[in-house]
Motif scaffolding. Structure first.
Motif: not given
Ligand SMILES: [Zn+2]
Length: 168
Positions: A160-168
């Motif tokens: 249930n972990d959420r990883i968010s990755i900004l790829i700009e």
């Protein structure tokens, strides 16, 4: 800003270092299989299966399933047009392909985790285009976050972990 949402099922590789005892259909008995260190990805519809290939002493192969990735989201059509999920799909997250599709953020939801997975190591295995060092730098800079929190590269992810990755 386009966001793609991925659901990951994480399965630990063999506990024994590089080998495992199991029944070989071809040998007709339990034998020791050794990890060839060759990894394979199969896409089936919207699921991507990742295998490691093991061989018994006689050279018979066995594919150990390592992970299943499901890819879907309300924005999935954007990804599917440009990056077909089945057939010749890229199996890993290819940063430059995502950028070319106008995707600026990748969200990964861990829907199953069998074992402990360090976030920096996990992402280094699954992201194409960034080294583990670059990933660690982005984690430290807050560009890769876990559950909307700034974290350290060695943190383990769980269900249930959420990883968010900004790829700009
Ligand atoms: Zn065999």
């Amino acid at each position: 800003m386009h966001t793609i949402e991925l659901f990951w099922t994480l399965q630990a590789s063999a506990n024994t270092a590089g080998s495992i005892e199991r029944h070989c259909k071809n040998c007709g008995k339990t034998v020791r299989f050794t990890d060839t260190n060759i990894r394979r990805h199969n896409a089936n519809g919207k699921n991507v299966y990742r295998f490691s290939i093991y061989k018994c002493e006689k050279g018979h192969t066995w594919n150990k399933k390592l992970a299943i990735y499901k890819s879907f989201s309300e924005h999935a059509e954007i990804l599917e047009e440009a990056l077909p999920i089945d057939g010749d799909a890229p199996e890993q997250i290819n940063i430059s392909d995502y950028l070319a599709c106008g995707i600026k953020e990748v969200k990964i939801i861990i829907d199953h985790a069998d074992g402990r997975f360090r976030i920096d190591k996990l992402l280094a295995e699954q992201l194409v285009g960034w080294s583990r060092t670059q990933i660690a730098q982005r984690i430290k800079a807050g560009l890769i976050r876990l559950n909307d929190q700034q974290i350290k590269p060695g943190v383990a992810v769980s269900v249930n972990d959420r990883i968010s990755i900004l790829i700009e």
